[in-house]
Design a protein around this motif. Structure first.
Motif, PDB file in Angstrom:
ATOM      1  N   GLU A  62       0.525   0.383   7.985  1.00  0.00           N
ATOM      2  CA  GLU A  62       1.336   0.185   6.866  1.00  0.00           C
ATOM      3  C   GLU A  62       2.547   1.001   6.906  1.00  0.00           C
ATOM      4  O   GLU A  62       3.204   1.379   6.221  1.00  0.00           O
ATOM      5  CB  GLU A  62       0.624   0.358   5.586  1.00  0.00           C
ATOM      6  CG  GLU A  62      -0.467  -0.511   5.171  1.00  0.00           C
ATOM      7  CD  GLU A  62       0.103  -2.038   4.974  1.00  0.00           C
ATOM      8  OE1 GLU A  62       1.032  -2.102   4.429  1.00  0.00           O
ATOM      9  OE2 GLU A  62      -0.615  -3.018   5.364  1.00  0.00           O
ATOM     10  N   GLU A  63       2.668   1.977   8.212  1.00  0.00           N
ATOM     11  CA  GLU A  63       3.741   3.150   8.348  1.00  0.00           C
ATOM     12  C   GLU A  63       3.706   3.897   7.210  1.00  0.00           C
ATOM     13  O   GLU A  63       4.937   4.348   6.778  1.00  0.00           O
ATOM     14  CB  GLU A  63       5.067   2.247   8.431  1.00  0.00           C
ATOM     15  CG  GLU A  63       5.230   1.170   9.507  1.00  0.00           C
ATOM     16  CD  GLU A  63       6.273   0.562   9.786  1.00  0.00           C
ATOM     17  OE1 GLU A  63       7.187   0.782   8.982  1.00  0.00           O
ATOM     18  OE2 GLU A  63       6.459  -0.093  10.973  1.00  0.00           O
ATOM     19  N   ILE A  64       2.636   4.567   6.729  1.00  0.00           N
ATOM     20  CA  ILE A  64       2.559   5.607   5.636  1.00  0.00           C
ATOM     21  C   ILE A  64       1.756   6.614   6.255  1.00  0.00           C
ATOM     22  O   ILE A  64       1.351   7.650   5.318  1.00  0.00           O
ATOM     23  CB  ILE A  64       2.198   4.985   4.333  1.00  0.00           C
ATOM     24  CG1 ILE A  64       0.707   4.436   4.420  1.00  0.00           C
ATOM     25  CG2 ILE A  64       3.116   4.126   3.693  1.00  0.00           C
ATOM     26  CD1 ILE A  64       0.022   4.302   3.151  1.00  0.00           C
TER      27      ILE A  64
ATOM     28  N   GLU B  81      -7.128   5.900   7.993  1.00  0.00           N
ATOM     29  CA  GLU B  81      -5.903   6.280   8.963  1.00  0.00           C
ATOM     30  C   GLU B  81      -5.658   5.195   9.839  1.00  0.00           C
ATOM     31  O   GLU B  81      -4.392   5.179   9.915  1.00  0.00           O
ATOM     32  CB  GLU B  81      -6.798   7.418  10.064  1.00  0.00           C
ATOM     33  CG  GLU B  81      -5.612   7.813  11.123  1.00  0.00           C
ATOM     34  CD  GLU B  81      -6.156   9.021  12.185  1.00  0.00           C
ATOM     35  OE1 GLU B  81      -5.506   9.235  13.053  1.00  0.00           O
ATOM     36  OE2 GLU B  81      -7.260   9.634  11.966  1.00  0.00           O
ATOM     37  N   GLU B  82      -6.194   3.984  10.368  1.00  0.00           N
ATOM     38  CA  GLU B  82      -5.725   2.961  10.921  1.00  0.00           C
ATOM     39  C   GLU B  82      -4.833   2.332   9.970  1.00  0.00           C
ATOM     40  O   GLU B  82      -3.754   1.772  10.381  1.00  0.00           O
ATOM     41  CB  GLU B  82      -6.929   2.324  11.494  1.00  0.00           C
ATOM     42  CG  GLU B  82      -7.658   2.868  12.810  1.00  0.00           C
ATOM     43  CD  GLU B  82      -6.844   3.436  13.783  1.00  0.00           C
ATOM     44  OE1 GLU B  82      -5.660   2.643  14.333  1.00  0.00           O
ATOM     45  OE2 GLU B  82      -6.807   4.598  14.242  1.00  0.00           O
TER      46      GLU B  82
ATOM     47  N   ILE C 237       0.805  -1.209   0.025  1.00  0.00           N
ATOM     48  CA  ILE C 237       0.097  -0.004  -0.143  1.00  0.00           C
ATOM     49  C   ILE C 237       0.949   1.184   0.037  1.00  0.00           C
ATOM     50  O   ILE C 237       1.911   1.297   0.705  1.00  0.00           O
ATOM     51  CB  ILE C 237      -0.846   0.008   1.429  1.00  0.00           C
ATOM     52  CG1 ILE C 237      -1.745  -1.230   1.066  1.00  0.00           C
ATOM     53  CG2 ILE C 237      -1.637   1.300   1.364  1.00  0.00           C
ATOM     54  CD1 ILE C 237      -2.765  -1.537   2.338  1.00  0.00           C
ATOM     55  N   PHE C 238       0.649   2.093  -0.757  1.00  0.00           N
ATOM     56  CA  PHE C 238       1.395   3.465  -1.050  1.00  0.00           C
ATOM     57  C   PHE C 238       0.570   4.658  -0.504  1.00  0.00           C
ATOM     58  O   PHE C 238       1.158   5.671  -0.431  1.00  0.00           O
ATOM     59  CB  PHE C 238       1.927   3.702  -2.315  1.00  0.00           C
ATOM     60  CG  PHE C 238       0.872   3.713  -3.395  1.00  0.00           C
ATOM     61  CD1 PHE C 238       0.547   5.121  -3.821  1.00  0.00           C
ATOM     62  CD2 PHE C 238       0.443   2.566  -4.237  1.00  0.00           C
ATOM     63  CE1 PHE C 238      -0.454   5.172  -4.734  1.00  0.00           C
ATOM     64  CE2 PHE C 238      -0.148   2.661  -5.071  1.00  0.00           C
ATOM     65  CZ  PHE C 238      -0.806   4.003  -5.785  1.00  0.00           C
TER      66      PHE C 238
END
Length: 249
Positions: A34-36, A28-29, A22-23
């Motif tokens: 995904e640390e983005i 929000e969660e 995922i980019f």
């Protein structure tokens, strides 16, 4: 009624590369997982105008003909996503350009104020790709059309959120004249300075609004993020009219 160009819609989406990574997402969660996650970003859905270029071309085209509540997935090739890679942005340089000589493929680097990724290392020669990480990629979007906006106030608030990241702006509309109370400090926001005329132009094109008044109110209790110029009065009003020759700052 099927969605068509010019409709204002609220859109939730998640963008993925072909490998599933995922980019981008409006969840929000999921962004945190995904640390983005971007602490300055807005989550919960974007308001976009179909056909106005607010999303990438392939997604924008796929929205047409759908109904509110639709959920689906679309695969988008590079030419209708973020563009093909530009070979002119791939450079081969000496390894001596790097302070850290432990250079390896996949390593993010910055040279001459340009950010890139090392794609190959042969001997003392390093190939760096300065293209956007999204360029040349086939991507997919899973998306849901939450609703079609009908009220002009909601449309204006949605555009302002899209361009400035600020929601719930106070707006009054009378006789096709929209008065927008600009939050204190936004006047000094570079993003706002670049976006306000575009917001007005899109309102003129896609709604019945004929005039936009941008009203900034300063009070003794308000905290101002930047010092006002000496000539700024306690209350200033900016009008943006449909005819460029009549616009005022």
């Amino acid at each position: 009624m099927a969605i068509q160009k010019g409709d204002f819609i609220k859109l939730n989406y998640t963008g993925r590369f072909e490998n599933g990574k995922i980019f981008d997402t409006t969840d929000e969660e999921l962004a945190k997982k995904e640390e983005i996650f971007n602490p300055r970003g807005l989550y919960g859905g974007d308001v976009v105008i179909v056909g106005a270029g607010h999303t990438i071309e392939g997604l924008d085209e796929d929205l047409e003909g759908k109904d509110a509540g639709y959920t689906g997935t679309v695969s988008i090739p590079p030419e209708k996503a973020f563009g093909p890679g530009n070979p002119d942005l791939v450079e081969t340089v000496s390894i001596t350009k790097f302070q850290d000589r432990n250079v390896h493929p996949g390593m993010p680097v910055e040279l001459d104020d340009k950010k890139g990724v090392v794609s190959r290392v042969i001997g003392r020669r390093v190939t760096v790709d300065f293209n956007s990480p999204l360029a040349g990629k086939t991507v997919s979007y899973e998306y849901t059309i939450e609703q079609v906006l009908e009220a002009d106030v909601e449309k204006i608030q949605g555009l302002l959120a899209l361009y400035t990241g600020i929601r719930d702006t106070e707006i009054d509309i009378t006789d096709n004249v929209a008065k927008i109370n600009v939050p204190t400090g936004l006047t000094f926001n570079q993003r706002w300075l670049m976006a306000k005329n575009r917001v007005a132009s899109e309102l003129f094109k896609y709604t019945g609004i004929k005039e936009v008044q941008l009203i900034e109110k300063l009070t003794a209790e308000a905290e101002v993020s930047a010092p006002a110029e000496p000539e700024v009065e306690a209350e200033a009003e900016t009008e943006v009219k449909e005819e460029p020759s009549e616009s005022q700052e």
